[in-house]
Design a protein around this motif. Structure first.
Motif: not given
Length: 116
Positions: A1-3, A6, A111, A114-116
Motif C-alpha cells: 500500500m502506498k501513501f 505522513k 499515513n 492512500q493511493i494505488g
C-alpha cells in the motif's frame, strides 16, 4: 500500500512557559527543527496571541511544520506533515522536545493519502 505522506502529531507537556510565549524564540526553534529534519524551508509565519500563546507555520518543500502553544498550560501542539521519504521528523521532534524543555512528549503518526 502506498501513501502520499505522513503526518506526525506531537504533544509536548510540561514545557517552559516563557519560551512558549516568545514568538522570536518559537520561530527560531521551528526553523532549526526543520533544518535538523533535513527539510527545505520555503516560508514561515508566526503570530503572537493576546494575552499569550504563539502559532506558526514553517512551509517546507516537503510540506509543513506547525506549532500552537498554550503557555498557561505549559503545552505545545506540533504537526509535521511530509510527502518526502528523506525528511527525518524524529530529529525535529527530539530537538523541539529538548529546546522547549518538555517533561513529556507524546507522538503519533498517521499515513495520509492512500493511493494505488
Amino acid at each position: 500500500m502506498k501513501f502520499l505522506g505522513k503526518q506526525y502529531m506531537v504533544e509536548l507537556q510540561g514545557c517552559n512557559a516563557e519560551l512558549l510565549d516568545d514568538p522570536s524564540f518559537i520561530g527560531e526553534a521551528m526553523t532549526n527543527a526543520a533544518l535538523k529534519a533535513n527539510a527545505t524551508i520555503v516560508q514561515q509565519f508566526f503570530h503572537q496571541f493576546s494575552p499569550f500563546g504563539v502559532s506558526g507555520t514553517v512551509v517546507i518543500a516537503e510540506s509543513h511544520i506547525n506549532i500552537h502553544t498554550w503557555p498557561e498550560h505549559f503545552y505545545a501542539a506540533i504537526d509535521i506533515f511530509t510527502c518526502s521519504d528523506t525528511l527525518e521528523a524524529e530529529k525535529a521532534i527530539d530537538y523541539l522536545k529538548e529546546i522547549l524543555e518538555a517533561r513529556n512528549c507524546t507522538t503519533s503518526m498517521i499515513n495520509r493519502g492512500q493511493i494505488g
